[in-house]
Design a protein around this motif. Sequence first.
Motif, mmCIF file in Angstrom:
data_model
loop_
_atom_site.group_PDB
_atom_site.id
_atom_site.type_symbol
_atom_site.label_atom_id
_atom_site.label_comp_id
_atom_site.label_asym_id
_atom_site.label_seq_id
_atom_site.Cartn_x
_atom_site.Cartn_y
_atom_site.Cartn_z
ATOM 1 N N LEU A 31 -38.711 -46.347 -0.348
ATOM 2 C CA LEU A 31 -38.868 -46.426 -1.806
ATOM 3 C C LEU A 31 -37.523 -46.424 -2.524
ATOM 4 O O LEU A 31 -37.460 -46.197 -3.709
ATOM 5 C CB LEU A 31 -39.702 -45.241 -2.308
ATOM 6 N N ASP A 32 -36.456 -46.666 -1.777
ATOM 7 C CA ASP A 32 -35.108 -46.541 -2.311
ATOM 8 C C ASP A 32 -34.944 -47.268 -3.647
ATOM 9 O O ASP A 32 -34.683 -48.456 -3.717
ATOM 10 C CB ASP A 32 -34.120 -47.118 -1.295
ATOM 11 N N GLY A 33 -35.088 -46.514 -4.749
ATOM 12 C CA GLY A 33 -34.888 -47.069 -6.078
ATOM 13 C C GLY A 33 -35.974 -48.022 -6.535
ATOM 14 O O GLY A 33 -35.900 -48.582 -7.619
ATOM 15 N N LYS A 34 -37.030 -48.207 -5.734
ATOM 16 C CA LYS A 34 -38.030 -49.216 -6.071
ATOM 17 C C LYS A 34 -39.176 -48.670 -6.904
ATOM 18 O O LYS A 34 -39.799 -49.394 -7.662
ATOM 19 C CB LYS A 34 -38.589 -49.826 -4.783
ATOM 20 N N SER A 35 -39.508 -47.409 -6.718
ATOM 21 C CA SER A 35 -40.683 -46.870 -7.397
ATOM 22 C C SER A 35 -40.297 -45.740 -8.333
ATOM 23 O O SER A 35 -39.778 -44.721 -7.907
ATOM 24 C CB SER A 35 -41.699 -46.367 -6.369
ATOM 25 N N SER A 36 -40.538 -45.952 -9.616
ATOM 26 C CA SER A 36 -40.243 -44.916 -10.607
ATOM 27 C C SER A 36 -41.521 -44.213 -11.053
ATOM 28 O O SER A 36 -41.494 -43.430 -11.995
ATOM 29 C CB SER A 36 -39.555 -45.551 -11.820
ATOM 30 N N GLY A 75 -33.917 -40.399 -5.640
ATOM 31 C CA GLY A 75 -34.633 -39.883 -4.475
ATOM 32 C C GLY A 75 -36.076 -39.592 -4.832
ATOM 33 O O GLY A 75 -36.553 -39.947 -5.922
ATOM 34 N N HIS A 76 -36.781 -38.926 -3.933
ATOM 35 C CA HIS A 76 -38.179 -38.552 -4.175
ATOM 36 C C HIS A 76 -38.470 -37.171 -3.602
ATOM 37 O O HIS A 76 -37.868 -36.764 -2.605
ATOM 38 C CB HIS A 76 -39.140 -39.558 -3.532
ATOM 39 N N ILE A 96 -37.146 -38.736 -8.396
ATOM 40 C CA ILE A 96 -36.065 -37.900 -8.929
ATOM 41 C C ILE A 96 -35.080 -38.837 -9.615
ATOM 42 O O ILE A 96 -34.501 -39.722 -8.966
ATOM 43 C CB ILE A 96 -35.356 -37.120 -7.804
ATOM 44 N N PHE A 97 -34.891 -38.646 -10.922
ATOM 45 C CA PHE A 97 -34.035 -39.536 -11.695
ATOM 46 C C PHE A 97 -32.647 -38.934 -11.891
ATOM 47 O O PHE A 97 -32.506 -37.771 -12.268
ATOM 48 C CB PHE A 97 -34.651 -39.817 -13.070
ATOM 49 N N LEU A 135 -43.784 -29.662 -9.212
ATOM 50 C CA LEU A 135 -42.781 -30.480 -8.538
ATOM 51 C C LEU A 135 -42.097 -31.437 -9.510
ATOM 52 O O LEU A 135 -40.911 -31.750 -9.357
ATOM 53 C CB LEU A 135 -43.413 -31.252 -7.385
ATOM 54 N N GLU A 136 -42.831 -31.910 -10.513
ATOM 55 C CA GLU A 136 -42.204 -32.747 -11.539
ATOM 56 C C GLU A 136 -41.140 -31.961 -12.291
ATOM 57 O O GLU A 136 -40.053 -32.476 -12.588
ATOM 58 C CB GLU A 136 -43.258 -33.298 -12.499
ATOM 59 N N ALA A 137 -41.447 -30.686 -12.605
ATOM 60 C CA ALA A 137 -40.458 -29.829 -13.273
ATOM 61 C C ALA A 137 -39.275 -29.565 -12.347
ATOM 62 O O ALA A 137 -38.109 -29.584 -12.771
ATOM 63 C CB ALA A 137 -41.114 -28.518 -13.699
ATOM 64 N N SER A 138 -39.543 -29.335 -11.069
ATOM 65 C CA SER A 138 -38.479 -29.060 -10.103
ATOM 66 C C SER A 138 -37.606 -30.282 -9.857
ATOM 67 O O SER A 138 -36.429 -30.150 -9.493
ATOM 68 C CB SER A 138 -39.084 -28.601 -8.779
ATOM 69 N N SER A 139 -38.165 -31.472 -10.050
ATOM 70 C CA SER A 139 -37.377 -32.695 -9.809
ATOM 71 C C SER A 139 -36.166 -32.756 -10.732
ATOM 72 O O SER A 139 -35.117 -33.286 -10.354
ATOM 73 C CB SER A 139 -38.251 -33.943 -10.002
ATOM 74 N N ASN A 140 -36.298 -32.202 -11.929
ATOM 75 C CA ASN A 140 -35.160 -32.193 -12.858
ATOM 76 C C ASN A 140 -34.052 -31.268 -12.363
ATOM 77 O O ASN A 140 -32.859 -31.557 -12.532
ATOM 78 C CB ASN A 140 -35.623 -31.745 -14.252
ATOM 79 N N ILE A 141 -34.446 -30.146 -11.754
ATOM 80 C CA ILE A 141 -33.458 -29.210 -11.205
ATOM 81 C C ILE A 141 -32.746 -29.852 -10.010
ATOM 82 O O ILE A 141 -31.521 -29.775 -9.881
ATOM 83 C CB ILE A 141 -34.139 -27.902 -10.758
#
Length: 546
Positions: A208-213, A242-243, A234-235, A261-267
């Motif tokens: 998914l390298d950069g392909k799926s947002s 990453g993911h 992960i943006f 996990l969405e909240a943790s993705s920002n961290i």
Amino acid sequence: MKNESTVLLNEVLALELFQTSNIITSINLQYKPVTSVNVMLDREILSWIGQDGQIILITGQIFEKMTPSEQIELFTEIAAKNVSAVFVKITPYIEALPKAVVKVCNELELPVIDLDYHVSFTEIFSVVYNLMFKKQTNVLQRVENLHKDTMNVVVSGGNIEDVLKSIQKTITSPVFVRDYYFEDTYFLKSAFENDYAILYENIESIQLDGKSSKVIWDNIVYKEKEIERLIIPIFVKNQVHGHIVTYGKERAISNYDKLGLEASSNIIALEFLKKISVQEVENKYKIEFFDDLISFDEVRRSKAVERASNFRFSENANFIILNIDILSKSNADETEKSLKAAYLIELICKDMGRSYMILNKSDHIYILIMFKEGETIQVVKRYTKYIYEILKSKMKKYQTKVGVGRIYKGLINVHKSLEDASKALEAAVRYMDGDVIYFEEMGIYKILSQASLKNELEIFYNDTLEALVAYDLRKDTELVKTLEVYFECNGNLKKMSETLFTHYNTILYRLGRIQEIISMDIDKEEDRYAIQTALKVHKIFKNTKK
């Protein structure tokens, strides 16, 4: 998907307000979700029902003048709207719902509750929505607590593994973090020792390298059974870096898992950004040292040598430089490609057991390596091949070209290896076959690539081959190609005929015409050598001027 914020019908009926009400139908209420409450004054309300999971409130007055068949028709229409339950104030309007109606409701799996007359509809709205609010608030509070915990981990100096440990306290499913930029995968192996190998294989297969947002919620086969998988992007700098991936191994993935996990993705994104920033700062200081080291100013080079020990370099050791270019196949602007490539190279160089320096400079990557006494170019070739293969496999949307300089003794002479490596890289990019070119193996091109000879080479080229090149352009012929094949086949006319798919007599005619145009005799050794050299110069000039 398990949604902890969803209110179920059995939870609603457990409220004190409904203790005096009776369930008429015999249906399992545990999995009936409740999304809202609506009052039905007449049949027209059915056209307004658009959301699944509603509770419908009705008084028995609506049934007073309806036959059992009409009542069945009404409940059938209600069930078609995916209503979770119908609360009916039966008394004092009618004695009871006909048994035939109750039977149909059971068949339709539509719960019907005989609502106590003294319970007001307003109270129902209040207690049900209050229950929904409490459940949603509870989930959001848990998400907030998880976010605070992971943030505290980072503020306290923790890394991504520490963040995962914090996540694992409340999200008990296996959680992976994929970093496509630095080619890393993070996972608490000790917490799921028996599952690590199988799940790691699955995570490695995710391309998914950069392909799926977007968030992906799907199913995979795990140990011969189907389980849920949740993939969260992960943006970093508005790009997918990453993911986070989790698996519903022992239980269904819940809405809390997703929100947490969405909240943790920002961290985690902050940790990714920190790694990038550290690398950029380190590269800045290395470039300052490297610029002094390769300077034409002897004073600057001498000062750089004095600082060499800071980078674990010995002044009198043997050194070599590799010059690497990562070319985009699609001409896309990839500003972070060099940083990623440098990181991958770093992983290889760490295992070399030699002092080295990796730099990003002007869209190129330079590797300065210090070798032990007595080591030959074969050691260089082994590591160069490994570096090239890793970059080729891990950065597939780019084309990797490598130029390798000669080994020089003394740090003061490193600039010479850089000159060699740069010429070798230009040869790889423009006029020599192969992605990895060693300056030592460039043959006559080692001489022809010298910048100081450019003017003389142009004069030599104009005196020998320019007329033939101009003739080809003017007449749309291939005499230059014929000449190149002549030398490739060592003058064997039969081989030339087979290579060019051209008749033997035509080959003879072309060779005669070539000699007429350039006024040289291909059978004379001196002319033949001059023509062959001119072809190589032509190759350099043709590709360099594009």
